[in-house]
Write a protein that holds these residues in place. Structure first.
Motif, PDB file in Angstrom:
ATOM      1  N   TYR A 208     -43.955  18.654 -18.969  1.00 47.36           N
ATOM      2  CA  TYR A 208     -45.274  19.119 -18.556  1.00 47.36           C
ATOM      3  C   TYR A 208     -45.211  20.390 -17.700  1.00 47.36           C
ATOM      4  CZ  TYR A 208     -47.416  14.925 -20.455  1.00 47.36           C
ATOM      5  OH  TYR A 208     -47.846  13.932 -21.299  1.00 47.36           O
TER       6      TYR A 208
ATOM      7  N   TYR B 273     -44.551   8.838 -24.193  1.00 49.40           N
ATOM      8  CA  TYR B 273     -43.560   9.914 -24.289  1.00 49.40           C
ATOM      9  C   TYR B 273     -42.379   9.448 -25.133  1.00 49.40           C
ATOM     10  CZ  TYR B 273     -40.197  13.520 -22.973  1.00 49.40           C
ATOM     11  OH  TYR B 273     -39.297  14.546 -23.009  1.00 49.40           O
TER      12      TYR B 273
ATOM     13  N   THR C  69     -55.506  12.623 -23.232  1.00 42.68           N
ATOM     14  CA  THR C  69     -54.468  13.626 -23.417  1.00 42.68           C
ATOM     15  C   THR C  69     -55.047  14.962 -23.004  1.00 42.68           C
ATOM     16  OG1 THR C  69     -52.731  14.448 -24.894  1.00 42.68           O
ATOM     17  CG2 THR C  69     -54.929  14.232 -25.830  1.00 42.68           C
ATOM     18  N   ASP C  70     -54.190  15.899 -22.713  1.00 43.08           N
ATOM     19  CA  ASP C  70     -54.654  17.229 -22.330  1.00 43.08           C
ATOM     20  C   ASP C  70     -55.228  17.957 -23.536  1.00 43.08           C
ATOM     21  OD1 ASP C  70     -53.801  16.979 -19.663  1.00 43.08           O
ATOM     22  OD2 ASP C  70     -51.767  17.596 -20.192  1.00 43.08           O
TER      23      ASP C  70
ATOM     24  N   ASN D  95     -52.828  20.171 -25.459  1.00 44.06           N
ATOM     25  CA  ASN D  95     -51.671  19.539 -26.088  1.00 44.06           C
ATOM     26  C   ASN D  95     -52.021  19.241 -27.547  1.00 44.06           C
ATOM     27  OD1 ASN D  95     -49.495  17.975 -26.891  1.00 44.06           O
ATOM     28  ND2 ASN D  95     -49.432  16.763 -25.002  1.00 44.06           N
TER      29      ASN D  95
ATOM     30  N   ASP E  72     -50.245  18.918 -30.218  1.00 44.79           N
ATOM     31  CA  ASP E  72     -49.392  17.937 -30.903  1.00 44.79           C
ATOM     32  C   ASP E  72     -49.868  16.513 -30.634  1.00 44.79           C
ATOM     33  OD1 ASP E  72     -47.843  19.967 -31.982  1.00 44.79           O
ATOM     34  OD2 ASP E  72     -46.276  19.786 -30.457  1.00 44.79           O
ATOM     35  N   ALA E  73     -50.178  16.218 -29.373  1.00 49.15           N
ATOM     36  CA  ALA E  73     -50.661  14.876 -29.032  1.00 49.15           C
ATOM     37  C   ALA E  73     -52.012  14.613 -29.691  1.00 49.15           C
ATOM     38  CB  ALA E  73     -50.774  14.716 -27.516  1.00 49.15           C
ATOM     39  N   ARG E  74     -52.883  15.586 -29.655  1.00 46.84           N
ATOM     40  CA  ARG E  74     -54.203  15.406 -30.262  1.00 46.84           C
ATOM     41  C   ARG E  74     -54.076  15.170 -31.762  1.00 46.84           C
ATOM     42  NH1 ARG E  74     -57.971  20.039 -28.031  1.00 46.84           N
ATOM     43  NH2 ARG E  74     -59.589  18.734 -28.960  1.00 46.84           N
TER      44      ARG E  74
END
Length: 159
Positions: free
Chosen positions: A27, A92, A127-128, A131, A133-135
């Motif tokens: 992060y 993670y 999630t941020d 981000n 990739d996470a989304r």
């Protein structure tokens, strides 16, 4: 690579504390802002195994026995009416193991934990926005983003 997903045990405290440093670096935390290891290890032990524990964690363990991922969660009340929700605080997986289905397995395991707990009506997480990739990961699993919440944060006094 074969991995095992299992609940954290007290003997995992050191490995979890090491992984948390990796997460912090992911992060963008700088060396100057990384918490000292002994302090971090003590806080992991208190959070996961204190009386009462503040959180729970599923760990991803590789074939060598190293902790290479985690899903840290706790329960929030109230949720819908008088029910509670499982709140995923951190998901993670080490970058070398991403896109191998481990995150999907963690999400499925969390849903099973929530389903097995009486009165737990949902799983929630954030999630941020920065981000992608996470989304994309969550969207690929069929989860929709929800609007409407604004996150506030106050730093607790250490005195």
């Amino acid at each position: 690579m074969s991995v095992t997903i299992r609940p954290a045990e007290k003997s995992d405290v050191r490995g979890v504390a090491e992984l948390i440093e990796e997460i912090e670096r992911f992060y963008g935390t700088t060396d100057a802002d990384i918490q000292p290891f002994d302090e971090r290890q003590s806080q992991v032990e208190e959070a996961l195994f204190g009386s009462p524990p503040l959180a729970s964690a599923l760990l991803v363990e590789d074939e060598a026995g190293d902790i290479v991922g985690l899903a840290a969660y706790s329960y929030l009340w109230p949720s819908a009416g008088s029910t509670h929700s499982l709140f995923l605080k951190e998901l993670y997986v080490r970058d070398t193991l991403r896109r191998q289905g481990i995150g999907v397995r963690l999400m499925n395991e969390l849903r099973a934990i929530a389903d097995a707990r009486p009165g737990c009506s949902r799983v929630e997480w954030m999630t941020d926005r920065v981000n992608p990739d996470a989304r994309a990961f969550y969207q690929a699993l069929g989860f929709e983003e929800h609007e409407g919440k604004v996150v506030y944060r106050a730093i607790a006094s250490t005195a």
